[in-house]
Design an enzyme around this catalytic site. Structure first.
Site, short mmCIF file in Angstrom:
data_model
loop_
_atom_site.label_atom_id
_atom_site.label_comp_id
_atom_site.label_asym_id
_atom_site.label_seq_id
_atom_site.Cartn_x
_atom_site.Cartn_y
_atom_site.Cartn_z
N SER A 241 0.86 -1.18 0.00
CA SER A 241 0.00 0.00 0.00
C SER A 241 0.89 1.23 0.00
CB SER A 241 -0.91 0.03 1.23
OG SER A 241 -0.13 0.28 2.38
N LYS A 242 0.25 2.33 -0.39
CA LYS A 242 1.01 3.57 -0.45
C LYS A 242 1.58 3.91 0.93
CE LYS A 242 2.41 7.57 -2.00
NZ LYS A 242 1.80 8.67 -1.30
#
Ligand code: GLU
Length: 302
Positions: A241-242
């Site tokens: 994920s970011k």
């Protein structure tokens, strides 16, 4: 008379918390190949219902990356932030039928921030009414009754699944203390509204599916088919994920598509495609979801 066949329809529903990364590409490739192989429609939905978590500019970056990887959607992207009237109507319907109650419990009281995998079930503290619990408590969230039913479904990769919602999850939140509608309500309302027949997504949502099926039944909307694919995780086992620093997709889109294809246990083409159009011309008829190994998570090189 048998029910009318629904036109096959898949969707990809990214949360705009950052640009497209390898993990989200895997889910996009699987849902796109699956919908197109069935001769179906494919939709894009921007899941910005959780506006505080949404990152400015992420939606544009996701849309641009999808286009660069040859994805084409059959309707303008649906933004959850434009759909609150629909979520409110669904909630009102459930409330009118006595399926929803107000809850005053704070996160601290529940000792958990949310009720996802591995966390404890909501004990039903406010089910009999807030006043019945303790004085000076005020409504924070709205929860749906889950009752005693066990929810079963057959995932196209993971096979037969069963979850007794009461002990596993408990009555879950449909509208949060901050007023935002819960992800589960938004997903169910939107999938039904868009005519989605097939949900293809990461296996991190396998355990959420019974909650969504419970809501579909409560709202009397059709239950789509489900196909969960292994989740791409980093070497520490965390979902890419970011927030965890997953790199946005850069470089040759064909290479990234082939890497996602291999991740999904799909057969490599004999000749390497040179363009994304060539990749998709190969991939759609070659898609074989039965080849996907039952594997909840798989690590990918950083
Ligand atoms: N928005 C979710 C995510 O990015 C996907 C939800 C879904 O496909 O149902 O993980």
């Amino acid at each position: 008379m048998p029910p009318a066949a629904r036109t096959p329809c898949g969707r990809f529903a990214p949360s705009p918390t950052g640009p497209l990364h390898f993990g989200s590409l895997v889910a996009a490739v699987a849902s796109y190949a699956d919908a197109r192989a069935a001769g179906g429609r494919w939709l894009l939905r921007i899941e910005d219902v959780d506006a505080p978590r949404s990152v400015r500019g992420a939606e544009d970056a996701i849309v641009a990356a999808l286009a660069a990887h040859g994805f084409a959607w059959d309707a303008p992207p649906l933004r959850q932030s434009t759909r609150t009237a629909h979520y409110a109507a669904a909630l009102a319907q459930l409330a009118a039928e006595g399926q929803v109650y107000a809850c005053a419990c704070t996160r601290r009281e529940l000792e958990t921030a949310s009720l996802d995998d591995g966390e404890s079930a909501y004990p039903g503290t406010c089910r009999a009414g807030i006043e019945a619990t303790r004085a000076r408590r005020t409504q924070r969230s709205l929860r749906i009754l889950v009752g005693d039913a066990a929810i079963g479904f057959t995932d196209r990769v993971f096979g037969a699944q069963r979850q007794a919602l009461g002990p596993a999850i408990g009555d879950f939140v449909l509208q949060r203390a901050d007023g935002w509608f819960a992800y589960h309500l938004a997903v169910v309302v939107d999938d039904a509204w868009s005519g989605v027949t097939s949900v293809v997504r990461g296996a991190d949502l396998l355990a959420s599916t019974p909650r969504q099926i419970h809501l579909q039944r409560a709202l009397r909307v059709p239950t789509p088919e489900y196909l969960h694919v292994p989740l791409a995780v980093d070497r520490h086992g965390r979902k890419l994920s970011k927030q965890q620093g997953a790199a946005p997709l850069a470089g040759d889109p064909c290479e990234a598509l082939l890497a996602a294809w291999t991740f999904l246990d799909q057969p490599a083409p004999l000749a390497r495609p040179r363009t994304v159009a060539q990749f998709w011309a190969y991939a759609v008829p070659a898609w074989q979801p039965s080849r996907i190994a039952i594997d909840r998570a798989r690590s990918v090189p950083a």
